[in-house]
Design a protein around this motif. Sequence first.
Motif, PDB file in Angstrom:
ATOM      1  N   LYS A 169       0.838  -1.284  -0.089  1.00 22.66           N
ATOM      2  CA  LYS A 169      -0.006   0.064   0.011  1.00 22.66           C
ATOM      3  C   LYS A 169       0.820   1.341   0.063  1.00 22.66           C
ATOM      4  O   LYS A 169       0.317   2.296   0.002  1.00 22.66           O
ATOM      5  CB  LYS A 169      -0.896  -0.147   1.154  1.00 22.66           C
ATOM      6  CG  LYS A 169      -1.964  -1.101   1.258  1.00 22.66           C
ATOM      7  CD  LYS A 169      -3.073  -1.003   0.236  1.00 22.66           C
ATOM      8  CE  LYS A 169      -3.893  -2.245   0.322  1.00 22.66           C
ATOM      9  NZ  LYS A 169      -4.865  -2.142  -0.693  1.00 22.66           N
ATOM     10  N   LYS A 170       1.979   1.205  -0.055  1.00 21.43           N
ATOM     11  CA  LYS A 170       3.055   2.264   0.250  1.00 21.43           C
ATOM     12  C   LYS A 170       2.906   3.104   1.142  1.00 21.43           C
ATOM     13  O   LYS A 170       2.666   4.281   1.295  1.00 21.43           O
ATOM     14  CB  LYS A 170       2.938   3.046  -1.266  1.00 21.43           C
ATOM     15  CG  LYS A 170       3.564   2.319  -2.411  1.00 21.43           C
ATOM     16  CD  LYS A 170       3.585   3.203  -3.702  1.00 21.43           C
ATOM     17  CE  LYS A 170       3.883   2.452  -4.953  1.00 21.43           C
ATOM     18  NZ  LYS A 170       3.965   3.235  -6.142  1.00 21.43           N
ATOM     19  N   TYR A 171       2.596   2.444   2.410  1.00 24.82           N
ATOM     20  CA  TYR A 171       2.308   3.321   3.541  1.00 24.82           C
ATOM     21  C   TYR A 171       3.365   3.097   4.523  1.00 24.82           C
ATOM     22  O   TYR A 171       3.737   1.999   5.082  1.00 24.82           O
ATOM     23  CB  TYR A 171       0.957   2.658   4.399  1.00 24.82           C
ATOM     24  CG  TYR A 171       0.415   3.443   5.614  1.00 24.82           C
ATOM     25  CD1 TYR A 171      -0.253   4.642   5.321  1.00 24.82           C
ATOM     26  CD2 TYR A 171       0.718   2.651   6.529  1.00 24.82           C
ATOM     27  CE1 TYR A 171      -0.561   5.202   6.544  1.00 24.82           C
ATOM     28  CE2 TYR A 171       0.144   3.341   7.926  1.00 24.82           C
ATOM     29  CZ  TYR A 171      -0.271   4.559   7.709  1.00 24.82           C
ATOM     30  OH  TYR A 171      -0.895   5.203   8.831  1.00 24.82           O
ATOM     31  N   ARG A 172       4.054   4.027   4.993  1.00 24.85           N
ATOM     32  CA  ARG A 172       5.147   4.075   5.943  1.00 24.85           C
ATOM     33  C   ARG A 172       4.927   5.672   6.916  1.00 24.85           C
ATOM     34  O   ARG A 172       4.853   6.470   6.465  1.00 24.85           O
ATOM     35  CB  ARG A 172       6.651   4.227   5.363  1.00 24.85           C
ATOM     36  CG  ARG A 172       6.762   3.139   4.299  1.00 24.85           C
ATOM     37  CD  ARG A 172       7.061   1.964   5.119  1.00 24.85           C
ATOM     38  NE  ARG A 172       7.512   0.843   3.926  1.00 24.85           N
ATOM     39  CZ  ARG A 172       6.754   0.183   3.133  1.00 24.85           C
ATOM     40  NH1 ARG A 172       5.380   0.183   2.926  1.00 24.85           N
ATOM     41  NH2 ARG A 172       7.227  -0.708   2.273  1.00 24.85           N
ATOM     42  N   ARG A 173       5.026   5.168   8.291  1.00 25.51           N
ATOM     43  CA  ARG A 173       4.898   6.093   9.106  1.00 25.51           C
ATOM     44  C   ARG A 173       6.032   5.979  10.098  1.00 25.51           C
ATOM     45  O   ARG A 173       6.083   4.913  10.857  1.00 25.51           O
ATOM     46  CB  ARG A 173       3.544   6.304   9.639  1.00 25.51           C
ATOM     47  CG  ARG A 173       2.435   6.520   8.734  1.00 25.51           C
ATOM     48  CD  ARG A 173       2.726   8.136   8.538  1.00 25.51           C
ATOM     49  NE  ARG A 173       1.605   8.324   7.659  1.00 25.51           N
ATOM     50  CZ  ARG A 173       1.392   8.144   6.143  1.00 25.51           C
ATOM     51  NH1 ARG A 173       2.517   7.469   5.572  1.00 25.51           N
ATOM     52  NH2 ARG A 173       0.402   8.578   5.447  1.00 25.51           N
ATOM     53  N   ASN A 174       6.708   6.910  10.333  1.00 26.73           N
ATOM     54  CA  ASN A 174       7.833   6.999  11.706  1.00 26.73           C
ATOM     55  C   ASN A 174       7.690   8.090  12.452  1.00 26.73           C
ATOM     56  O   ASN A 174       7.872   9.198  12.145  1.00 26.73           O
ATOM     57  CB  ASN A 174       9.428   7.076  10.733  1.00 26.73           C
ATOM     58  CG  ASN A 174      10.314   6.663  11.859  1.00 26.73           C
ATOM     59  OD1 ASN A 174      10.275   6.534  12.902  1.00 26.73           O
ATOM     60  ND2 ASN A 174      11.522   6.405  11.003  1.00 26.73           N
ATOM     61  N   ILE A 175       7.197   7.708  13.464  1.00 27.51           N
ATOM     62  CA  ILE A 175       6.945   8.820  14.692  1.00 27.51           C
ATOM     63  C   ILE A 175       7.842   8.712  15.968  1.00 27.51           C
ATOM     64  O   ILE A 175       7.816   7.401  16.428  1.00 27.51           O
ATOM     65  CB  ILE A 175       5.410   8.704  14.888  1.00 27.51           C
ATOM     66  CG1 ILE A 175       4.334   9.010  13.536  1.00 27.51           C
ATOM     67  CG2 ILE A 175       4.904   9.717  15.981  1.00 27.51           C
ATOM     68  CD1 ILE A 175       3.144   8.567  13.971  1.00 27.51           C
ATOM     69  N   GLY A 176       8.249   9.608  16.446  1.00 27.73           N
ATOM     70  CA  GLY A 176       9.058   9.731  17.615  1.00 27.73           C
ATOM     71  C   GLY A 176       8.265  10.174  18.843  1.00 27.73           C
ATOM     72  O   GLY A 176       7.730  11.302  18.569  1.00 27.73           O
TER      73      GLY A 176
END
Length: 203
Positions: A169-176
């Motif tokens: 799905k081309k879904y990437r999330r990088n949260i700090g």
Amino acid sequence: MASPSATLSLCSAFSAHCSIAPPRSLSKPSLSLARPTTGFLSTSAASTSRPAFPAAPKFAESAVVAEPETTDIEAVVVSEDKPKREEIFAVVMVGGRQYIVFPGRYLYTQRLKDANVDDQIVLNKVLLVGTKTHTYIGKPVVTNATVHAVVENQGLNDKVVVFKYKPKKKYRRNIGHRQPNTRIRITGITGYEEYPASPNVAV
């Protein structure tokens, strides 16, 4: 050309004035294997022109014991009696979590709202208080027992990385994320004396 008689007279005159010494015999030097004597009593030293020194006096065989020097100033050892830490601990609830505390301990808790640095705070949810001789068990809390503390710092915990991923799905999330916290220092535990206690039993 000189005559033979004149030559002989000339040679005789030279031999009268000049004396020719016979050749010396080349002989090998002789080596002496005797050990040379050293010291004041040796013959070589006695034959020299240096003056003879008197013999040094012999010391007495008895050992001389040196006495330690005594001074009028005496060392005074001052022992500083440090106050012992009170042997008491408590179990207190802060922000839904339970902590074992005792006077002098530093503690990191969840962020305490409306608490500034160097503020005096009171923790009332004391679940248990233990001393050297008695144990005070709360039902659920120890009545009138309080834990006194001082706010030392308002900070943040280490960063936690939250990574979200969905395949195809081309879904990437990088949260700090850094959770805020409060550092407090426990100063004392009071108010538990009137609560009924059970004596400690050695196991």
